[in-house]
Design a protein around this motif. Structure first.
Motif, mmCIF file in Angstrom:
data_model
loop_
_atom_site.group_PDB
_atom_site.id
_atom_site.type_symbol
_atom_site.label_atom_id
_atom_site.label_comp_id
_atom_site.label_asym_id
_atom_site.label_seq_id
_atom_site.Cartn_x
_atom_site.Cartn_y
_atom_site.Cartn_z
ATOM 1 N N SER A 25 0.827 -1.213 0.000
ATOM 2 C CA SER A 25 0.000 0.000 0.000
ATOM 3 C C SER A 25 0.861 1.263 0.000
ATOM 4 N N PHE A 26 2.015 1.228 0.658
ATOM 5 C CA PHE A 26 2.925 2.370 0.686
ATOM 6 C C PHE A 26 3.464 2.663 -0.709
ATOM 7 N N VAL A 27 3.969 1.639 -1.376
ATOM 8 C CA VAL A 27 4.512 1.809 -2.727
ATOM 9 C C VAL A 27 3.408 2.268 -3.686
ATOM 10 N N SER A 28 2.223 1.702 -3.569
ATOM 11 C CA SER A 28 1.102 2.119 -4.418
ATOM 12 C C SER A 28 0.762 3.584 -4.208
ATOM 13 N N ALA A 29 0.743 4.017 -2.959
ATOM 14 C CA ALA A 29 0.422 5.418 -2.664
ATOM 15 C C ALA A 29 1.442 6.358 -3.288
ATOM 16 N N ILE A 30 2.714 5.992 -3.249
ATOM 17 C CA ILE A 30 3.747 6.834 -3.864
ATOM 18 C C ILE A 30 3.556 6.870 -5.379
ATOM 19 N N LYS A 31 3.335 5.709 -5.985
ATOM 20 C CA LYS A 31 3.155 5.652 -7.440
ATOM 21 C C LYS A 31 1.929 6.452 -7.881
ATOM 22 N N GLU A 32 0.889 6.477 -7.044
ATOM 23 C CA GLU A 32 -0.352 7.182 -7.374
ATOM 24 C C GLU A 32 -0.354 8.619 -6.869
ATOM 25 N N ASP A 33 0.795 9.104 -6.420
ATOM 26 C CA ASP A 33 0.963 10.475 -5.922
ATOM 27 C C ASP A 33 0.000 10.788 -4.772
ATOM 28 N N ARG A 34 -0.152 9.805 -3.851
ATOM 29 C CA ARG A 34 -1.017 9.978 -2.682
ATOM 30 C C ARG A 34 -0.228 9.987 -1.379
ATOM 31 N N LEU A 35 1.084 10.206 -1.460
ATOM 32 C CA LEU A 35 1.934 10.136 -0.274
ATOM 33 C C LEU A 35 1.438 11.066 0.832
ATOM 34 N N LEU A 36 1.145 12.297 0.500
ATOM 35 C CA LEU A 36 0.743 13.263 1.524
ATOM 36 C C LEU A 36 -0.554 12.864 2.217
ATOM 37 N N GLN A 37 -1.368 12.059 1.560
ATOM 38 C CA GLN A 37 -2.621 11.593 2.165
ATOM 39 C C GLN A 37 -2.401 10.509 3.218
ATOM 40 N N ILE A 38 -1.299 9.786 3.121
ATOM 41 C CA ILE A 38 -1.087 8.669 4.047
ATOM 42 C C ILE A 38 -0.069 8.958 5.139
ATOM 43 N N LEU A 39 0.673 10.056 5.018
ATOM 44 C CA LEU A 39 1.676 10.386 6.037
ATOM 45 C C LEU A 39 1.009 10.743 7.354
ATOM 46 N N GLU A 40 1.712 10.473 8.449
ATOM 47 C CA GLU A 40 1.244 10.876 9.774
ATOM 48 C C GLU A 40 1.097 12.396 9.788
ATOM 49 N N ASP A 41 -0.061 12.883 10.206
ATOM 50 C CA ASP A 41 -0.341 14.323 10.196
ATOM 51 C C ASP A 41 0.673 15.130 11.000
ATOM 52 N N HIS A 42 1.101 14.603 12.128
ATOM 53 C CA HIS A 42 1.976 15.381 13.011
ATOM 54 C C HIS A 42 3.398 15.571 12.480
ATOM 55 N N ILE A 43 3.777 14.865 11.404
ATOM 56 C CA ILE A 43 5.129 15.057 10.874
ATOM 57 C C ILE A 43 5.163 15.957 9.645
ATOM 58 N N VAL A 44 4.011 16.280 9.090
ATOM 59 C CA VAL A 44 3.956 17.051 7.852
ATOM 60 C C VAL A 44 3.753 18.531 8.143
ATOM 61 N N ASN A 45 4.610 19.348 7.521
ATOM 62 C CA ASN A 45 4.374 20.787 7.501
ATOM 63 C C ASN A 45 4.877 21.311 6.170
ATOM 64 N N GLU A 46 4.512 22.524 5.834
ATOM 65 C CA GLU A 46 4.847 23.044 4.505
ATOM 66 C C GLU A 46 6.352 23.155 4.266
ATOM 67 N N ASP A 47 7.142 23.184 5.325
ATOM 68 C CA ASP A 47 8.593 23.324 5.182
ATOM 69 C C ASP A 47 9.318 22.002 4.945
ATOM 70 N N ASN A 48 8.669 20.867 5.226
ATOM 71 C CA ASN A 48 9.405 19.608 5.126
ATOM 72 C C ASN A 48 8.848 18.626 4.100
#
Length: 107
Positions: A25-48
C-alpha cells in the motif's frame, strides 16, 4: 521507515484486504501520488514536504522486490545523513534517526 512515516504496522489484518500489507500500500500510494494523504499528520508541515518525499522514495527503494534495486544499508545511512544535514532547520519535529558521525559499524 515506511512504518514511521505513516504510523502503521507492516502487516495488519485489522485493515481492509488491499491495505493489509504496508509495503504494497505504501509503494502504491507513492506511485499514485497519494503520499501526503497517508503520512502521519503530526510530521507534515509546509517546510518539510520535499524532505518527506525523499525519505519516502528512499523507503520505497528499500521495499523493492529485486535485490539489485534495493540500496545497501550504508547507502541508506548516507542518504539519511544528507537529508538530515540539508533539512536540519526545516524538518522541525522529524528525527529521521541518523546522528552526526554515524557509521554502520556503530550498530
Amino acid at each position: 521507515m515506511a512504518e514511521l512515516l505513516i504510523g502503521k504496522k507492516a502487516l495488519s489484518f485489522d485493515r481492509h484486504e488491499i491495505d493489509r500489507n504496508l509495503a504494497i500500500s505504501f509503494v502504491s500510494a507513492i506511485k499514485e501520488d497519494r503520499l501526503l494523504q497517508i503520512l502521519e499528520d503530526h510530521i507534515v508541515n509546509e517546510d518539510n514536504i520535499e524532505q518527506l518525499k525523499e525519505v519516502a522514495n528512499l523507503a520505497k527503494r528499500c521495499l523493492s522486490l529485486r535485490k539489485e534495486d534495493r540500496p545497501s544499508m550504508n547507502e541508506v545511512a548516507v542518504e539519511l545523513e544528507r537529508l538530515r544535514i540539508m533539512g536540519k532547520h526545516s524538518l522541525g519535529n522529524i528525527d529521521i534517526g541518523v546522528k552526526e558521525g554515524f557509521e554502520l559499524k556503530d550498530l
